[in-house]
Design a protein around this motif. Structure first.
Motif, PDB file in Angstrom:
ATOM      1  N   UNK A   1       0.784  -1.231   0.000  1.00 32.84           N
ATOM      2  CA  UNK A   1       0.000   0.000   0.000  1.00 32.84           C
ATOM      3  C   UNK A   1       0.820   1.288   0.000  1.00 32.84           C
ATOM      4  N   UNK A   2       2.037   1.211   0.549  1.00 34.60           N
ATOM      5  CA  UNK A   2       2.808   2.435   0.775  1.00 34.60           C
ATOM      6  C   UNK A   2       3.149   3.147  -0.524  1.00 34.60           C
ATOM      7  N   UNK A   3       3.279   2.394  -1.592  1.00 36.72           N
ATOM      8  CA  UNK A   3       3.648   3.018  -2.867  1.00 36.72           C
ATOM      9  C   UNK A   3       2.643   4.104  -3.256  1.00 36.72           C
ATOM     10  N   UNK A   4       1.379   3.857  -2.984  1.00 36.93           N
ATOM     11  CA  UNK A   4       0.348   4.846  -3.341  1.00 36.93           C
ATOM     12  C   UNK A   4      -0.047   5.729  -2.151  1.00 36.93           C
ATOM     13  N   UNK A   5      -0.146   5.121  -0.965  1.00 35.10           N
ATOM     14  CA  UNK A   5      -0.691   5.854   0.185  1.00 35.10           C
ATOM     15  C   UNK A   5       0.375   6.416   1.123  1.00 35.10           C
ATOM     16  N   UNK A   6       1.632   6.222   0.799  1.00 39.47           N
ATOM     17  CA  UNK A   6       2.681   6.715   1.668  1.00 39.47           C
ATOM     18  C   UNK A   6       2.991   5.727   2.776  1.00 39.47           C
ATOM     19  N   UNK A   7       4.196   5.768   3.301  1.00 37.37           N
ATOM     20  CA  UNK A   7       4.632   4.791   4.287  1.00 37.37           C
ATOM     21  C   UNK A   7       3.826   4.871   5.584  1.00 37.37           C
TER      22      UNK A   7
ATOM     23  N   UNK B   1       0.116   9.573  -0.738  1.00 37.39           N
ATOM     24  CA  UNK B   1       1.292   9.442  -1.588  1.00 37.39           C
ATOM     25  C   UNK B   1       1.059  10.058  -2.932  1.00 37.39           C
ATOM     26  N   UNK B   2       1.822   9.588  -3.892  1.00 36.11           N
ATOM     27  CA  UNK B   2       1.773  10.172  -5.229  1.00 36.11           C
ATOM     28  C   UNK B   2       0.402  10.012  -5.868  1.00 36.11           C
ATOM     29  N   UNK B   3      -0.218   8.866  -5.667  1.00 39.15           N
ATOM     30  CA  UNK B   3      -1.505   8.618  -6.321  1.00 39.15           C
ATOM     31  C   UNK B   3      -2.618   8.259  -5.344  1.00 39.15           C
ATOM     32  N   UNK B   4      -2.264   7.877  -4.133  1.00 38.85           N
ATOM     33  CA  UNK B   4      -3.283   7.449  -3.183  1.00 38.85           C
ATOM     34  C   UNK B   4      -3.609   8.525  -2.166  1.00 38.85           C
TER      35      UNK B   4
END
Length: 282
Positions: free
Chosen positions: A71-77, A82-85
């Motif tokens: 999930x972190x890739x989109x929603x941040x760690x 994040x970038x898209x979430x």
């Protein structure tokens, strides 16, 4: 050419680093507000705390590991966006979730219309993810400092008329864009930071290339690759072709790069006014 808004020039450059943009924005609230003030207490700041199921520390830790993997890739760690979430710590859906009934359904079924795929995970893994997301929202909402996220209202700080004037005049935006053409409805397709990012450095804008060989044959298409020695394009027929640069003449039309070149030409007021105008293009 459409130019960036809201950020100061230095910050506008930094926003090209998507993972950092939200953090950058936290410290740059602009002073010439002309829009109604945003409510002080919102989800993610000092609003009422949600009523979440109590989970064990082990479940939260396990969920944290899964979150970093899936999930972190989109929603941040930290689930803060994040970038898209979206920022899950300020999500009403998460706020209303008691025992994973909302979050679990989205994990299993996805939200394809919003770009989120579904995940095939076991019940325990899903609940561990729920535990982690809950914990991150609880932590965020327990903080007494300033908000972490950026509301759309935070970006409504400029003057619409001045922004329109800049768009059609000094900004030269109208040379490449039209409020009734390619930008018609853009403020309905993008909101807040995403709209801001599209203005700063529009994504998915393909560069076009034209390559002419020494025997006079010209190929055109979408730029597929370029470095110091090689240029390649994908033609309208879908065929990938590449050449040594020393053997050809070529021309590249990369519209997005023009936005970067303009970063050092606008003033902060231009940025905010332009953003205010773009937000009216619904």
């Amino acid at each position: 050419m459409l130019r960036p808004a809201f950020f100061s020039k230095r910050l506008a450059l930094k926003v090209l680093l998507p993972s950092a943009c939200v953090l950058i924005l936290v410290g740059v609230a602009y002073g010439q507000n002309q829009a109604p003030a945003r409510p002080k207490a919102t989800v993610g700041s000092q609003g009422p705390l949600p009523v979440h199921e109590a989970f064990s520390a082990a479940a939260i830790d396990a969920g944290g590991s899964l979150f970093q993997q899936h999930c972190a890739f989109c929603h941040g760690r930290d689930a803060g966006g994040g970038e898209t979430g979206p920022d899950l710590t300020r999500s009403k859906m998460v706020f209303d979730d008691k025992k994973g009934e909302n979050i679990g359904a989205i994990i299993r079924n996805g939200r394809m219309e919003k770009g989120m795929p579904k995940f095939t995970l076991g019940d325990t893994e899903v609940m561990d993810l729920v535990a982690f997301v809950h914990s991150q929202q609880d932590k965020a909402m327990s903080q007494t400092g300033n908000r972490k996220g950026v509301d759309t209202a935070d970006l409504q700080t400029g003057n619409v008329d001045e922004g329109r004037k800049y768009f059609n005049g000094a900004g030269t935006c109208a040379k490449c864009h039209s409020a009734t053409g390619d930008l018609a409805g853009i403020a309905s397709r993008y909101e807040g930071l995403k709209l801001e990012q599209q203005m700063l450095y529009p994504r998915n804008v393909k560069a076009k290339a034209s390559v002419t060989t020494r025997d006079g044959k010209t190929s055109t298409g979408t730029l597929a690759f370029q470095d110091e020695f090689t240029i390649a394009l994908t033609g309208d027929d879908g065929v990938y072709r590449s050449w040594h640069k020393r053997d050809v003449s070529y021309k590249v039309d990369a519209p997005a790069e023009a936005h970067v070149e303009l970063f050092d030409k606008y003033t902060d007021a231009d940025i905010h006014n332009l953003m205010a105008y773009i937000q009216t293009l619904r």
